[in-house]
Design a protein around this motif. Structure first.
Motif, PDB file in Angstrom:
ATOM      1  N   ILE A  22       7.591   1.154   6.516  1.00 44.67           N
ATOM      2  CA  ILE A  22       6.870   0.147   5.732  1.00 44.67           C
ATOM      3  C   ILE A  22       5.564   0.556   5.446  1.00 44.67           C
ATOM      4  N   SER A  23       4.762   1.148   6.371  1.00 46.45           N
ATOM      5  CA  SER A  23       3.490   1.544   6.193  1.00 46.45           C
ATOM      6  C   SER A  23       3.366   2.522   4.991  1.00 46.45           C
ATOM      7  N   ILE A  24       4.452   3.581   5.106  1.00 38.21           N
ATOM      8  CA  ILE A  24       4.281   4.434   3.759  1.00 38.21           C
ATOM      9  C   ILE A  24       4.423   3.611   2.420  1.00 38.21           C
ATOM     10  N   LEU A  25       5.579   2.930   2.407  1.00 39.50           N
ATOM     11  CA  LEU A  25       5.859   2.270   1.157  1.00 39.50           C
ATOM     12  C   LEU A  25       4.875   1.190   0.790  1.00 39.50           C
ATOM     13  N   MET A  26       4.136   0.590   1.636  1.00 41.07           N
ATOM     14  CA  MET A  26       3.014  -0.217   1.275  1.00 41.07           C
ATOM     15  C   MET A  26       1.735   0.476   0.873  1.00 41.07           C
TER      16      MET A  26
END
Length: 666
Positions: free
Chosen positions: A83-87
Motif C-alpha cells: 500500500i505504501s508503494i502504490l500510494m
C-alpha cells in the motif's frame, strides 16, 4: 530486536539519504518545481518530488526485510509495503502531471479497502469494518498531505510515528511491526537534511502520500492484531485535529474546502513569525506527548479513560498554541544583556570579626535557615522585613534601577540597619518557572540596590546580596564572572539586580559588596525538594548518559556556611562569589531522593527533547524555566572552584541527609 532488522533499516536510511544525489538532476530536467503563491508558506520556487528518496529507502529496506528476516514477511508487513508503494506512485503522478481529484479519491478508498479487507481477515471482525477503514485511510492520507506545508514537519512526523511502532513492536515481540517502524522513521529522518539545507527540496505529494499511506496501513494492521487503539493513533492525533478543525472552520465560514489556504494551526503559527523549524518542532513536540500518552496505556501506567483525557488535553493544548504564541510575542522582551567589566575586588579588612548581622527576608525558607545558623554560631542577628517594591517593564535597566533606588524612601530601612556590621539580603521572589510581573522584578531587581544604598547610609561595613546561579543560564561552567545569560523572567530579574548593584557600587564606591550566587538549594520540607523527591520516585526519574555529570543541587546548610564565610572573610575578595559544589552527580541526586536508580537516557535523545523545549520557551517564557530545570536534572552543570565554603566531602553529607530523609506529611 535482531541485528538483521537494524542493519536493514540502516541500509534504507542510507538509500534515502544519498538517492537525492541522483534524483535531484532528474527532477530538475522534469521541472517539478513548487512555485509559491500568496497562500504558500515558502517564498521561492523549490524542487518537489523528493519523497522518491524515502520511497526508495522503504522499497529496498522493505524488500530485504520481507525476504531475508524471519518473522517479518507476512500479510501485515507485506500489506503495509504494498500500500505504501502504490500510494506513493499516486502522489508521484500528481507531482509530475497531475491527477483529477476523483481518481485520487477513488484510489485512496480502494487501497484503504484492501487494507481493511486484510485487517478483517486477520482480526475476524465483520466485513462492514472494511468500509469504515477505507474512509479512515483516505482521511488520514489527505490529512498528512494537508499538513505537509512547511520544512521539516513531515520528516519529523515520520520519525515520531515510526518510533511509536518500534516501541509497540518491541513491547509485543512483533518483529514485522518493529521493522516497519524502523523503515518509516529512518527513511524519513534521513531525508531531513535535503529538506532543510539550501537550496532545499520538498517531499511533494509522492512523499506525503507515502507517509500517509504507510502510517495508515501500519495503524490498521496494528489494530487488527489487538494493539490498544489509543496507543495506535496517539502520534497522529495532532495531524488529525489540525485537519479536522480547519475543515470544520472553513465549512462554517463557507470557504472552499479544497482551495489552498493558510488557516491550519501550524500555518497560523508561521504567521506569527516563527521559523519553519520552530513550528515543526512545536507540532512534533505535541505529537510526541500524544504518542507517550498512548504508550502509557499500552504499558498499563494509566487506564484508558485517563489516557483519553490526556490525549484530549494535549490536542486542546495544541489548538490554542497560536493564542499563547501571539500573547507571548506581544509581551515578549529580550533577556540578552550587554557585557560588563569585572568589578574591582573588595579590599582586605584586617582583624575583621563581625558579630552583628541583619538578615532581610528572615522569615523565608533561606532567610530563616540563615538566622538559625548564625544564632547557633553565637552571632547577634536581627530580622528585618523587606519593603514591597514594584518595577515596571519600562524601568528594567540598570541605570533606571539605580535612579529609582535614590528616589525611594529608605529612611525607615536605614534606621533598621544601623548598628549592623553585615547585612544579608535574603529577600526576593523565587519563581524559576513563573512569568514576568512587576512585583518579582521589584523584589529581585530593585530591592537589592535600595538595601545597598540604605546599608551604606547606615554605616554598614559589608552587604551580601543573595543572587542565583541561574543568571548564567546553560553555560558549560558556572563561574564568578559578570557574564550572564538569562533565559527566563526569573533569571533576568536576578541578573538585573546584579547589574544594578554593580552600577551603584561604581558610582558611589559604597560598602563592601558580595553578590552570592546560590545554586539549587534544597532543604527538608522545602517545596522544591518535595517536588524533586516526587520526580525521583516516579517513572520520569532519568539522567543523560553517563550520569556522572556534577549537579548544582546543594544544601541549605552549605548555603548558610557559604554566606557566613563571606561575611567574615578578611582577605581581598571578588565581588561575585558562587556557592560551592557539594560533590554529587546528577545520578547521585535522583538515587538519593528516589531511593532507586534513575533511568540513564542517551545524550542525543535528551538534547533533542531539550531543543524542542527551548524553541517553545523562546515564545512561552514559562516553558523556558521548566526546560532549564529538566536540563539541569539530566546534564547538571560544572562549577569553578569556590573561594569560600567547606570541603565537598563535608557538604556532601549534608545534602545526602536532606535528599534521603523522608518528607514530613502535613
Amino acid at each position: 530486536m535482531s541485528t538483521g532488522i537494524f542493519v536493514t533499516a540502516i541500509i534504507a536510511a542510507v538509500v534515502s539519504l544519498f538517492s537525492p544525489l541522483v534524483l535531484r538532476p532528474l527532477l530538475l530536467r522534469l521541472g517539478t518545481f513548487d512555485v509559491p503563491n500568496h497562500r504558500s508558506s515558502h517564498t521561492k520556487p523549490t524542487l518537489r518530488g523528493g519523497g522518491i528518496s524515502p520511497l526508495a529507502g522503504i522499497i529496498v529496506g522493505g524488500t530485504c526485510l520481507s525476504l531475508l528476516i524471519p518473522g517479518v514477511g507476512g500479510w501485515p508487513f507485506n500489506t503495509i509495503l504494498f500500500i505504501s508503494i502504490l500510494m506513493a506512485i499516486v502522489g508521484l503522478i500528481e507531482d509530475i502531471k497531475g491527477m483529477p481529484i476523483v481518481y485520487r479519491a477513488g484510489l485512496q478508498l480502494g487501497l484503504g479497502g484492501i487494507a481493511g479487507a486484510v485487517a478483517v481477515a486477520i482480526s475476524g471482525e465483520l466485513w462492514a469494518w472494511a468500509l469504515f477503514v477505507a474512509l479512515a485511510f483516505a482521511y488520514h492520507v489527505n490529512a498528512t498531505n494537508f499538513m505537509d506545508g512547511i520544512n521539516g514537519i513531515s520528516a519529523l512526523h515520520g520519525g515520531v510515528v515510526g518510533a511509536n511502532f518500534i516501541v509497540l513492536g518491541l513491547l509485543h515481540s512483533m518483529t514485522w511491526m518493529t521493522g516497519a517502524g524502523l523503515l518509516l522513521s529512518l527513511s524519513f529522518l534521513a531525508f531531513l537534511p535535503w529538506n532543510l539545507l539550501p537550496p532545499g527540496m520538498f517531499l511533494g505529494d509522492v512523499g506525503s502520500y507515502l507517509l500517509g499511506g504507510c502510517s495508515a496501513a501500519m495503524m490498521i494492521m496494528a489494530l487488527a492484531v489487538g494493539i490498544h487503539p489509543l496507543a495506535v493513533i496517539g502520534p497522529v492525533c495532532i495531524y488529525w485535529i489540525d485537519t479536522f478543525t480547519t475543515l470544520v472552520r472553513r465549512l462554517l465560514n463557507h470557504e472552499p474546502v479544497f482551495q489552498a489556504h493558510r488557516t491550519h494551526i501550524y500555518q497560523r503559527l508561521t504567521n506569527l513569525d516563527l521559523t519553519h523549524m520552530q513550528v515543526s518542532s512545536v507540532v512534533t513536540a505535541f505529537s510526541i506527548m500524544a504518542a507517550l500518552a498512548g504508550l502509557a496505556i499500552e504499558l498499563d501506567w494509566i487506564n484508558s479513560v485517563s489516557g483519553l483525557i490526556a490525549l484530549l488535553l494535549i490536542m486542546v493544548g495544541y489548538m490554542i498554541t497560536p493564542r499563547f504564541f501571539k500573547a507571548s510575542a506581544n509581551s515578549a522582551q529580550g533577556y540578552a544583556m550587554p557585557t560588563q567589566d569585572s568589578p574591582t575586588q573588595n579590599e582586605a579588612i584586617p582583624d575583621w570579626n563581625p558579630t552583628s548581622w541583619v538578615v532581610i527576608g528572615g522569615s523565608g525558607f533561606i532567610g530563616s535557615a540563615l538566622v538559625d545558623h548564625l544564632q547557633k554560631l553565637g552571632q547577634e542577628v536581627r530580622v528585618v522585613t523587606a519593603p514591597r517594591l514594584g518595577l515596571s517593564a519600562v524601568e528594567r535597566t540598570p541605570d533606571a534601577i539605580v535612579k529609582l533606588s535614590f528616589s525611594t524612601d529608605i529612611d525607615r530601612l536605614v534606621g533598621q540597619l544601623q548598628g549592623a556590621e553585615v547585612v544579608v539580603n535574603a529577600a526576593g521572589v523565587a519563581a524559576p518557572v513563573g512569568g514576568a510581573d512587576d512585583s518579582m522584578y521589584g523584589a529581585n531587581s530593585l530591592l537589592p540596590s535600595v538595601i545597598s544604598l540604605a546599608a551604606e547610609r547606615a554605616g554598614v561595613s559589608r552587604f551580601i546580596h543573595l543572587s542565583s546561579a541561574a543568571v548564567q543560564g546553560a553555560r558549560d561552567v558556572l563561574d564568578t564572572s559578570t557574564d550572564v545569560s538569562p533565559f527566563s523572567p526569573y533569571s533576568h530579574s536576578k541578573a538585573l539586580g546584579e547589574r544594578a548593584l554593580l552600577k551603584l557600587r561604581e558610582s558611589l564606591h559604597v560598602n563592601d559588596l558580595i553578590i552570592a550566587r546560590a545554586t539549587s538549594v534544597q532543604g527538608t520540607n522545602r517545596q522544591t525538594t518535595i517536588m524533586l523527591k516526587r520526580i525521583a520516585r516516579s517513572k520520569l526519574s532519568s539522567v543523560a548518559s553517563p550520569g556522572t555529570q556534577p549537579t548544582v543541587v546543594s544544601s541549605v546548610y552549605g548555603l548558610c556556611e557559604f554566606i557566613f564565610g563571606a561575611g567574615r572573610y578578611t582577605e581581598p575578595l571578588n565581588v561575585i562569589q558562587i556557592q560551592p559544589w557539594e560533590g554529587l552527580s546528577v545520578y547521585d541526586v535522583l538515587e538519593l531522593a528516589g531511593h532507586k536508580p534513575p533511568m540513564v537516557l542517551p545524550k542525543s535523545l535528551c538534547r533533542a527533547l531539550l531543543g524542542v523545549g527551548k524553541i517553545l520557551g523562546s515564545a512561552v517564557p514559562r516553558v523556558a524555566g521548566v526546560t532549564r530545570r529538566v536540563e539541569l536534572m539530566w546534564f547538571g552543570q560544572e562549577q569553578e572552584t569556590a573561594a569560600l565554603g567547606n570541603s565537598n566531602q563535608y557538604l556532601s553529607a549534608q545534602i545526602e541527609a536532606i535528599l534521603s530523609k523522608e518528607t514530613k506529611k502535613k
